[in-house]
Design a protein around this motif. Structure first.
Motif, PDB file in Angstrom:
ATOM      1  N   LYS A   8       0.872  -1.274  -0.013  1.00 16.19           N
ATOM      2  CA  LYS A   8      -0.065  -0.143   0.113  1.00 16.19           C
ATOM      3  C   LYS A   8       0.853   1.290   0.040  1.00 16.19           C
ATOM      4  O   LYS A   8       1.910   1.286   0.658  1.00 16.19           O
ATOM      5  N   ALA A   9       0.410   2.270  -0.800  1.00 14.58           N
ATOM      6  CA  ALA A   9       1.421   3.619  -0.854  1.00 14.58           C
ATOM      7  C   ALA A   9       0.470   4.625  -0.332  1.00 14.58           C
ATOM      8  O   ALA A   9      -0.002   5.438  -1.049  1.00 14.58           O
ATOM      9  N   TYR A  10       0.669   4.756   1.224  1.00 17.04           N
ATOM     10  CA  TYR A  10      -0.339   5.628   1.742  1.00 17.04           C
ATOM     11  C   TYR A  10      -0.017   7.047   1.359  1.00 17.04           C
ATOM     12  O   TYR A  10      -1.259   7.689   0.986  1.00 17.04           O
ATOM     13  N   GLU A  11       1.116   7.628   1.224  1.00 18.73           N
ATOM     14  CA  GLU A  11       1.277   9.062   0.794  1.00 18.73           C
ATOM     15  C   GLU A  11       0.665   9.225  -0.590  1.00 18.73           C
ATOM     16  O   GLU A  11       0.124  10.311  -0.879  1.00 18.73           O
ATOM     17  N   LEU A  12       1.246   8.303  -1.554  1.00 17.93           N
ATOM     18  CA  LEU A  12       0.723   8.625  -3.046  1.00 17.93           C
ATOM     19  C   LEU A  12      -0.706   8.450  -3.063  1.00 17.93           C
ATOM     20  O   LEU A  12      -1.423   9.237  -3.602  1.00 17.93           O
ATOM     21  N   GLU A  13      -1.340   7.657  -2.215  1.00 12.44           N
ATOM     22  CA  GLU A  13      -2.923   7.642  -2.486  1.00 12.44           C
ATOM     23  C   GLU A  13      -3.445   8.781  -1.578  1.00 12.44           C
ATOM     24  O   GLU A  13      -4.606   9.399  -2.328  1.00 12.44           O
ATOM     25  N   GLU A  25      -6.306  13.710  -2.595  1.00 14.64           N
ATOM     26  CA  GLU A  25      -6.633  15.139  -2.465  1.00 14.64           C
ATOM     27  C   GLU A  25      -6.848  15.861  -3.784  1.00 14.64           C
ATOM     28  O   GLU A  25      -7.563  16.910  -3.582  1.00 14.64           O
ATOM     29  N   ARG A  26      -6.352  15.483  -4.712  1.00 14.49           N
ATOM     30  CA  ARG A  26      -6.190  16.025  -6.182  1.00 14.49           C
ATOM     31  C   ARG A  26      -7.453  15.552  -7.217  1.00 14.49           C
ATOM     32  O   ARG A  26      -7.353  15.859  -8.188  1.00 14.49           O
ATOM     33  N   GLY A  27      -7.939  14.713  -6.220  1.00 20.10           N
ATOM     34  CA  GLY A  27      -9.289  14.200  -7.069  1.00 20.10           C
ATOM     35  C   GLY A  27      -9.005  13.302  -7.951  1.00 20.10           C
ATOM     36  O   GLY A  27      -9.886  12.961  -9.184  1.00 20.10           O
ATOM     37  N   LYS A  28      -7.712  12.774  -8.307  1.00 16.63           N
ATOM     38  CA  LYS A  28      -7.466  11.822  -9.240  1.00 16.63           C
ATOM     39  C   LYS A  28      -7.881  10.325  -8.928  1.00 16.63           C
ATOM     40  O   LYS A  28      -7.211   9.616  -8.667  1.00 16.63           O
ATOM     41  N   ASP A  29      -9.225  10.207  -9.211  1.00 16.42           N
ATOM     42  CA  ASP A  29      -9.772   9.064  -8.731  1.00 16.42           C
ATOM     43  C   ASP A  29      -9.286   7.769  -9.501  1.00 16.42           C
ATOM     44  O   ASP A  29      -9.374   6.651  -9.014  1.00 16.42           O
ATOM     45  N   LYS A  30      -9.303   8.070 -10.962  1.00 20.36           N
ATOM     46  CA  LYS A  30      -8.672   6.953 -11.613  1.00 20.36           C
ATOM     47  C   LYS A  30      -7.532   6.339 -11.302  1.00 20.36           C
ATOM     48  O   LYS A  30      -7.296   4.978 -11.218  1.00 20.36           O
ATOM     49  N   LEU A  62      -6.045   6.780  -8.726  1.00 19.62           N
ATOM     50  CA  LEU A  62      -6.173   6.316  -7.282  1.00 19.62           C
ATOM     51  C   LEU A  62      -6.545   4.688  -7.288  1.00 19.62           C
ATOM     52  O   LEU A  62      -5.968   3.850  -6.443  1.00 19.62           O
ATOM     53  N   ASN A  63      -7.546   4.583  -8.063  1.00 18.24           N
ATOM     54  CA  ASN A  63      -8.055   3.228  -8.074  1.00 18.24           C
ATOM     55  C   ASN A  63      -6.789   2.188  -8.698  1.00 18.24           C
ATOM     56  O   ASN A  63      -6.841   1.073  -8.194  1.00 18.24           O
ATOM     57  N   MET A  64      -6.388   2.736  -9.676  1.00 18.47           N
ATOM     58  CA  MET A  64      -5.162   1.724 -10.167  1.00 18.47           C
ATOM     59  C   MET A  64      -4.107   1.608  -9.312  1.00 18.47           C
ATOM     60  O   MET A  64      -3.908   0.441  -9.105  1.00 18.47           O
ATOM     61  N   VAL A  65      -3.751   2.494  -8.613  1.00 20.79           N
ATOM     62  CA  VAL A  65      -2.672   2.291  -7.589  1.00 20.79           C
ATOM     63  C   VAL A  65      -3.028   1.381  -6.416  1.00 20.79           C
ATOM     64  O   VAL A  65      -2.453   0.600  -5.858  1.00 20.79           O
ATOM     65  N   ARG A  66      -4.499   1.453  -6.044  1.00 20.55           N
ATOM     66  CA  ARG A  66      -4.968   0.574  -4.910  1.00 20.55           C
ATOM     67  C   ARG A  66      -5.265  -0.574  -5.528  1.00 20.55           C
ATOM     68  O   ARG A  66      -5.295  -1.791  -4.372  1.00 20.55           O
ATOM     69  N   ASN A  67      -5.510  -1.180  -6.805  1.00 15.59           N
ATOM     70  CA  ASN A  67      -5.738  -2.379  -7.047  1.00 15.59           C
ATOM     71  C   ASN A  67      -4.829  -2.969  -7.889  1.00 15.59           C
ATOM     72  O   ASN A  67      -4.777  -3.660  -8.737  1.00 15.59           O
ATOM     73  N   ILE A  68      -3.494  -2.635  -7.465  1.00 12.08           N
ATOM     74  CA  ILE A  68      -2.430  -3.497  -8.442  1.00 12.08           C
ATOM     75  C   ILE A  68      -2.423  -4.989  -8.167  1.00 12.08           C
ATOM     76  O   ILE A  68      -2.367  -5.679  -9.124  1.00 12.08           O
ATOM     77  N   ILE A  69      -2.962  -5.487  -7.050  1.00 13.76           N
ATOM     78  CA  ILE A  69      -3.155  -6.867  -6.764  1.00 13.76           C
ATOM     79  C   ILE A  69      -4.462  -6.935  -6.100  1.00 13.76           C
ATOM     80  O   ILE A  69      -4.938  -6.158  -4.990  1.00 13.76           O
ATOM     81  N   PRO A  70      -5.349  -7.926  -6.342  1.00 15.04           N
ATOM     82  CA  PRO A  70      -6.515  -8.115  -5.669  1.00 15.04           C
ATOM     83  C   PRO A  70      -6.496  -8.614  -4.120  1.00 15.04           C
ATOM     84  O   PRO A  70      -5.457  -8.989  -4.049  1.00 15.04           O
TER      85      PRO A  70
END
Ligand code: UTP
Length: 297
Positions: free
Chosen positions: A71-76, A81-86, A88-96
């Protein structure tokens, strides 16, 4: 039905000398093809083949691989904060979230066979996959390279070696099998040698970076002496395995790119660029307009 393949071992502790200086401080498995590191393509291939546990055998300079899957807390936080949801989802879901990542250290790069042996405690007494992430395999007909091999394993219940026919003058770069055809794209292996010179190669069917192995391989690896290049070779343990058990070679349909090699890596970059949904049109136009002869001078 044989036991399910649930675990995949990713040996990522090699020195990557062919890619120096890029691999001086970074593992070659973190080299990106367009926008994803090689190790992520490999992890996605495993997950799509039903794997639930990814076992990484890491060496020196390999911290970036656990970092990539953690998990990349700072990046997430920044992306949120910047509203970059797409993104954000990509970095959160690197692995199921139901897939477990385990990291094991290979203290010294003693060879691929030794790297696989390092995973013994975690794999335990069950058949498992080995994926060499620098061999990138493009899926074919919706099935990944390992996915094709898992189907072969589920049917035959024995070790399966991912293979490909290679030009005769390239056998010295691979483990090469002697084998009898036993079905479509399928070979019964009766011998295997590591990096034979073309005149000594038993065939041009080479083993490339995908294996499904029975746990017996661990017992054999424990006693495998150093072989080609002074390394403990997985090929040598497989040569023993097939004295006791059936081993099949399967020529997968997906196209393989040898990304451990500069030319193979460039080929993958160009072809994945041409398939990339956001880039393909512009990249194709760029390539069509290239004056290759002027560039090479
Ligand atoms: P390679 O033969 O490609 O070696 O290893 P390498 O060191 O990575 O690269 P070059 O040839 O020096 O450029 C095949 C696979 O086995 C892993 C590598 O990470 C690669 O995925 N490996 C190799 C280990 O994990 N440990 C080892 O001791 C050797």
């Amino acid at each position: 039905m044989p036991q399910k393949i649930r675990k995949a071992v990713f040996p990522v502790a090699g020195l990557g000398t062919r890619f120096l200086p890029a691999t001086k401080a970074n593992p070659k498995e973190m080299l990106p093809v367009v926008d994803k590191p090689l190790i992520q393509y490999a992890a996605e291939e495993a997950v799509s083949a039903g794997i639930k546990e990814l076992v990484f055998v890491t060496g020196r300079n390999k911290r970036s691989i656990p970092d990539h899957f953690d998990k990349a807390y700072e990046l997430e936080h920044e992306l949120a904060e910047r509203g970059k949801d797409k993104l954000l989802n990509m970095v959160r879901n690197i692995i199921p979230s139901d897939v477990l990542c385990v990291y094991i250290r290979q203290a010294e790069a003693l060879g691929l066979g030794h790297a696989v042996l390092c995973a013994r405690e975690v794999v335990g007494d069950e058949p498992f996959a080995v994926i060499l992430a620098d061999d990138l395999i493009a899926p074919r007909n919706g099935l990944s390279g390992l996915g094709e091999m898992v189907e072969v394993f589920n049917y035959h219940g024995c070790s399966v070696l991912g293979s490909e026919r290679v030009p005769h003058d390239e056998t010295h770069r691979y483990g090469v099998v002697s084998a009898v055809e036993s079905g479509e794209r399928l070979w019964h292996v009766n011998g295997i040698v590591e990096k034979p010179a073309p005149e000594e190669a038993p065939s041009n069917i080479a083993v490339v970076g995908r294996y499904i192995l029975t746990p017996r391989i661990f017992e054999l690896l424990e006693h495998t002496p150093r072989g080609a290049g002074g390394e403990i070779q997985l090929t040598d343990a497989i040569a023993e395995l097939l004295q006791n058990e059936r081993v099949l070679a399967y020529e997968f349909e997906g196209k393989r790119y040898d990304c451990g090699d500069k030319l193979g890596y460039l080929r993958a970059t160009v072809e994945y660029g041409l398939r990339h949904p956001e880039l393909r049109e512009d990249f194709a136009e760029y390539l069509r307009g290239l004056d290759v002869d002027a560039l090479i001078g």
